[in-house]
Design a protein around this motif. Structure first.
Motif, short mmCIF file in Angstrom:
data_model
loop_
_atom_site.label_atom_id
_atom_site.label_comp_id
_atom_site.label_asym_id
_atom_site.label_seq_id
_atom_site.Cartn_x
_atom_site.Cartn_y
_atom_site.Cartn_z
N VAL A 40 -4.38 14.57 5.59
CA VAL A 40 -5.43 13.57 5.79
C VAL A 40 -4.75 12.26 6.17
O VAL A 40 -4.01 11.69 5.39
CB VAL A 40 -6.29 13.38 4.52
N ARG A 41 -5.03 11.80 7.38
CA ARG A 41 -4.45 10.55 7.86
C ARG A 41 -5.56 9.54 8.14
O ARG A 41 -6.59 9.88 8.70
CB ARG A 41 -3.63 10.80 9.13
N PHE A 42 -5.31 8.32 7.73
CA PHE A 42 -6.29 7.25 7.88
C PHE A 42 -5.95 6.39 9.09
O PHE A 42 -4.80 5.95 9.25
CB PHE A 42 -6.36 6.39 6.61
N ASP A 43 -6.94 6.13 9.94
CA ASP A 43 -6.77 5.38 11.18
C ASP A 43 -7.14 3.92 10.93
O ASP A 43 -8.18 3.63 10.34
CB ASP A 43 -7.70 5.98 12.24
N ARG A 44 -6.32 3.00 11.42
CA ARG A 44 -6.61 1.58 11.21
C ARG A 44 -7.84 1.14 12.00
O ARG A 44 -8.40 0.09 11.72
CB ARG A 44 -5.41 0.72 11.53
N ARG A 45 -8.27 1.91 12.98
CA ARG A 45 -9.49 1.59 13.71
C ARG A 45 -10.75 1.84 12.87
O ARG A 45 -11.80 1.25 13.14
CB ARG A 45 -9.58 2.42 14.99
N THR A 46 -10.64 2.72 11.89
CA THR A 46 -11.85 3.10 11.14
C THR A 46 -11.78 2.82 9.66
O THR A 46 -12.73 3.10 8.94
CB THR A 46 -12.14 4.61 11.34
N SER A 47 -10.67 2.25 9.15
CA SER A 47 -10.60 2.01 7.70
C SER A 47 -9.55 0.97 7.35
O SER A 47 -8.52 0.84 8.02
CB SER A 47 -10.28 3.31 6.95
N TYR A 48 -9.82 0.24 6.28
CA TYR A 48 -8.81 -0.67 5.73
C TYR A 48 -7.68 0.12 5.09
O TYR A 48 -6.54 -0.35 5.03
CB TYR A 48 -9.45 -1.63 4.72
N ILE A 49 -7.97 1.31 4.59
CA ILE A 49 -6.89 2.16 4.06
C ILE A 49 -5.90 2.45 5.18
O ILE A 49 -4.68 2.39 4.99
CB ILE A 49 -7.45 3.47 3.48
N GLY A 50 -6.41 2.73 6.38
CA GLY A 50 -5.55 2.98 7.52
C GLY A 50 -4.76 1.74 7.93
O GLY A 50 -3.58 1.84 8.30
N VAL A 51 -5.40 0.58 7.87
CA VAL A 51 -4.70 -0.67 8.17
C VAL A 51 -3.52 -0.85 7.23
O VAL A 51 -2.39 -1.14 7.65
CB VAL A 51 -5.66 -1.88 8.05
N MET A 52 -3.76 -0.69 5.94
CA MET A 52 -2.72 -0.88 4.93
C MET A 52 -1.56 0.09 5.11
O MET A 52 -0.39 -0.31 5.14
CB MET A 52 -3.30 -0.74 3.53
N ILE A 53 -1.87 1.38 5.24
CA ILE A 53 -0.80 2.38 5.37
C ILE A 53 -0.02 2.17 6.65
O ILE A 53 1.22 2.28 6.67
CB ILE A 53 -1.40 3.80 5.29
N ASP A 54 -0.71 1.82 7.72
CA ASP A 54 -0.04 1.55 8.99
C ASP A 54 0.89 0.34 8.87
O ASP A 54 2.05 0.37 9.32
CB ASP A 54 -1.09 1.32 10.07
N ASP A 55 0.39 -0.74 8.27
CA ASP A 55 1.21 -1.94 8.07
C ASP A 55 2.45 -1.62 7.24
O ASP A 55 3.57 -2.03 7.57
CB ASP A 55 0.40 -3.03 7.36
N LEU A 56 2.26 -0.90 6.16
CA LEU A 56 3.37 -0.61 5.24
C LEU A 56 4.42 0.27 5.89
O LEU A 56 5.62 -0.03 5.85
CB LEU A 56 2.85 0.08 3.98
N THR A 57 3.99 1.38 6.48
CA THR A 57 4.96 2.38 6.98
C THR A 57 5.62 1.96 8.29
O THR A 57 6.71 2.46 8.61
CB THR A 57 4.28 3.75 7.16
N LEU A 58 5.00 1.06 9.04
CA LEU A 58 5.59 0.60 10.29
C LEU A 58 6.32 -0.73 10.15
O LEU A 58 7.37 -0.94 10.75
CB LEU A 58 4.52 0.48 11.37
N GLN A 59 5.73 -1.65 9.36
CA GLN A 59 6.29 -3.00 9.27
C GLN A 59 7.17 -3.22 8.04
O GLN A 59 8.03 -4.09 8.05
CB GLN A 59 5.14 -4.03 9.25
#
Length: 558
Positions: free
Chosen positions: A393-412
Motif C-alpha cells: 500500500v503506497r500513499f500518493d502525495r497528490r491524494t493524501s497528506y500521508i503521501g506528502v509526509m512519506i514522500d518528504d521523509l524518504t526523498l528529502q
C-alpha cells in the motif's frame, strides 16, 4: 511464530499493529509495560491544521486514532474556522485516561497479542528479519515494525540533571539503540520536550481569557458512536517581560545552551527558553491552558515546554497573570533520542538494508502523535503485505497528506523533527480534512484493511454522491467552490514539472513568498539557486515550495 511483530505501543505502534491485524496477520505488540499502550506522552490533544488532516485520513483506513479521540474528547475546536475548508483543522483536547482506555479497547478488539517485555536485539539472517530477542526469550516473525518513539537510547534533561529514559519515570531502549547504530541505521540525535504540569485548583481562571469548546457536535471519525464526554473550557494566558527576565537569567543553567543536548529540536514547537532567545523583541508569548482530565486537576500549559531547573520553572510560571499562586505537579523536561535517516526507507517504510524491517514514528525524524500514527498505518499495512505476500500500500502525495509526509521523509530526509503542515502539500486545495473518504475510500477498500462498518460507510459515501471513485479533476471531487482554483493549481504544477529553466531573480526575498514556510525560505536563502532546476536539488525543498517559488519567479519575470 508471528507474521508481524511491532516494538512500541505508542501511537505509531498501536496503529501499525492494528493495521497489520486488519489485513489478516497474526500480530504481537511488544512493550515495556502494559500501561504504556496508547499513552499520550506529551500534550493531551489530537489533530490541528495539517495534523487533523492526517487523523481523518487514518480514519478512512479504519485507523484507531480518530475513534479514540472522539471517545476521549473533552474539548473540541475547529481551527481556522473563518478560513477556507482546505486549511481548517479539527482538534480535540482529550482526557488522557479515557484516550488510553479507548486505545487499549480498540487494539484488543483487533486481535493483537500484547507482549510485555523488553526488546533486546533484532535477529537477521541472510539480510532478512526473522525474529526478535527479548528479555523473555526469542520471538520469531516474518516482518517487524520498530515504533520506539523517543525511547531509542534516550536521555532526559532537567537543568543540569541528566538521566537515561525516554519518558518520565520510564527506561530507555539502550540495547536496541546500540544495535541500530551497529548495523548503520542511526543518523544522529534529535530533541523534544514537554512543559510542567500544573494544579488547576491553584490557577485564577477568572483572570484568564476563556476558550470554550465548539457548539456544533462534529467528530474526528466518520463513524460516530454517539458518545459525548462532558466538555471543558480551556484558557489563554501570556508570558511577560518579567517571565522573560527570569528565563534569561537562567540561560546558563539550560541544557539547551550549555551544550549538554546535541540534538536539534522541533522548529515549530520550540521550548520557552528558545522562544525568549530567538524572539528577543517579543514582549510576550501565548500559553494555552488545557485541562488533561475530567477526574483530576492537571493542566497542560501548551507553549512553555522547558528543560530549565525545577525552581526556575516555578518562578517563571508564577510571574504570569492568573498563575501567581500556581503549583507545579510535575516539572517539564527535554528528551534527546536516536533517529534513523528516513532516506534509507522505501515508500512502504521498509528499510532497504534489511528485508521485512519497517520503521514508523519518531524514529524516522518526525514529531507529533498524528505523524507517528499515520506512519504506523503505512508500516503496519505493508509489514502484513510482506509477511503474507499481499499487495503493498503506497500513499500518493497528490491524494493524501500521508503521501506528502512519506514522500518528504524518504526523498528529502530531515535535519530537524518533521511536523505536518498544510504548506507542505502542493495540492492542498484538494486535500481537505472534510473530503478524506472521497480521496482515499477506494484505496482503503482495495487494501482489504477495513471492517464491516467502515466498508459500509465508505460505500454509502460514494453512493450518496452518485460516483464510484475520486480523481484530481473538479468533476471528480464535486468541489464546485474550488473548481477554478484546482484547475489553476494543476496548470501551475504541470508548468513546474515541465520547465525547470525558469530564472529566479537574484534579489528575490524567499521569506515574502506566500506558501513558503520559514524552514523552506532558510534552505533557499542559504543556497541562492539561480533557476528552478537548481532549487529542486536543494536538500529538503519540497514540491509545495517549488510550486510557490515558480509562481513568484514567473510573476517577477512578467
Amino acid at each position: 511464530m508471528f507474521d508481524v511483530l511491532v516494538i512500541g505501543a505508542g501511537h505509531a505502534g498501536c496503529e501499525a499493529a492494528a493495521a497489520a491485524a486488519r489485513r489478516g496477520a497474526r500480530v504481537g505488540l511488544v512493550t515495556f509495560r502494559d500501561e504504556d499502550v496508547g499513552q499520550m506522552s506529551c500534550n493531551p490533544s489530537i489533530g490541528g491544521v495539517g495534523k487533523g488532516h492526517l487523523v481523518r485520513e487514518l480514519d478512512v483506513f479504519d485507523g484507531l486514532m480518530a475513534r479514540a479521540a472522539d471517545r476521549a474528547a473533552i474539548h473540541r475546536r475547529m481551527l481556522n474556522r473563518s478560513k477556507g475548508p482546505a486549511v481548517q483543522g479539527p482538534r480535540v483536547q482529550a482526557d488522557r485516561s479515557l484516550y488510553r482506555a479507548a486505545m487499549c479497547e480498540l487494539v484488543g478488539a483487533s486481535g493483537v497479542e500484547l507482549i510485555v517485555t523488553e526488546a533486546i536485539a533484532l535477529v537477521v539472517v541472510g539480510g532478512r528479519i526473522v525474529g526478535l530477542k527479548t528479555e523473555s526469550g526469542l520471538i520469531e516473525c516474518r516482518a517487524l515494525v520498530i515504533a520506539t518513539g523517543t525511547f531509542l537510547d534516550a536521555r532526559i534533561f532537567v537543568g543540569d540533571r541528566i538521566r537515561s529514559g525516554g519518558r518520565r519515570d520510564e527506561s530507555s531502549a539502550v540495547a536496541l539503540g546500540a544495535q541500530i547504530r551497529e548495523i548503520g541505521l542511526a543518523q544522529g540525535r534529535l530533541k523534544t520536550g514537554t512543559p510542567p504540569r500544573l494544579d488547576g485548583r491553584t490557577i485564577d481562571w477568572a483572570r484568564l481569557q476563556p476558550q470554550p469548546s465548539d457548539d456544533d457536535p462534529w467528530t474526528m471519525s466518520a463513524i460516530d458512536d454517539g458518545f459525548r464526554p462532558p466538555q471543558l473550557a480551556c484558557a489563554i494566558a501570556r508570558t511577560n517581560e518579567t517571565t522573560h527576565d527570569i528565563i534569561r537569567s537562567s540561560f546558563d543553567r539550560s541544557p539547551l545552551f550549555s551544550g549538554s543536548i546535541e540534538g536539534r529540536g522541533p522548529r515549530y514547537c520550540p521550548s520557552i527558553e528558545d522562544k525568549v532567545r530567538r524572539f528577543a523583541d517579543r514582549d510576550g508569548h501565548q500559553i494555552f491552558l488545557e485541562p488533561e482530565s475530567l477526574t483530576n486537576a492537571l493542566v497542560y500549559p501548551n507553549g512553555v515546554s522547558t528543560s530549565l531547573p525545577e525552581e526556575v520553572q516555578l518562578a517563571f510560571m508564577r510571574s504570569i497573570s492568573g498563575l501567581e499562586r500556581v503549583e507545579i505537579v510535575r516539572c517539564g523536561y527535554a528528551v534527546e533520542y536516536e533517529f534513523v535517516d528516513p532516506r534509507t526507507l522505501s515508500s512502504t517504510l521498509e528499510t532497504r538494508e534489511i528485508a521485512g524491517l519497517f520503521l514508523a514514528g519518531q524514529i524516522n525524524g518526525t514529531t507529533g502523535y498524528e505523524e507517528a500514527a499515520a506512519q504506523g498505518l503505512a508500516a503496519g499495512l505493508n509489514a502484513a503485505a510482506k509477511a503474507l505476500d499481499l499487495d503493498s500500500v503506497r500513499f500518493d502525495r497528490r491524494t493524501s497528506y500521508i503521501g506528502v509526509m512519506i514522500d518528504d521523509l524518504t526523498l528529502q530526509g530531515v535535519s530537524e523533527p518533521y511536523r505536518m503542515m498544510t504548506a507542505r502539500a502542493e495540492y492542498r486545495l484538494a486535500l481537505r480534512a472534510d473530503n478524506s473518504t472521497s480521496r482515499l475510500g477506494q484505496q482503503a477498500l482495495a487494501a482489504h484493511c477495513v471492517g464491516d462498518s467502515r466498508r459500509a460507510q465508505i460505500r454509502e459515501h460514494f453512493e450518496a454522491r452518485g460516483c464510484s471513485t475520486w480523481n484530481m479533476t473538479p468533476e471528480g471531487a464535486a468541489d464546485a467552490l474550488y473548481a477554478p482554483y484546482l484547475e489553476r493549481q494543476e496548470r501551475e504544477w504541470t508548468a513546474v514539472l515541465g520547465d525547470r529553466t525558469v530564472q529566479i531573480p537574484a534579489n528575490l526575498d524567499f521569506r515574502a513568498i506566500p506558501g513558503i514556510s520559514n524552514e523552506m525560505s532558510e534552505r533557499l536563502s542559504a543556497a541562492r539557486p539561480e533557476t528552478l532546476d537548481q532549487a529542486s536539488r536543494v536538500r529538503g525543498v519540497t514540491p509545495a515550495a517549488l510550486s510557490a517559488l515558480y509562481v513568484a519567479a514567473s510573476r517577477r519575470a512578467a
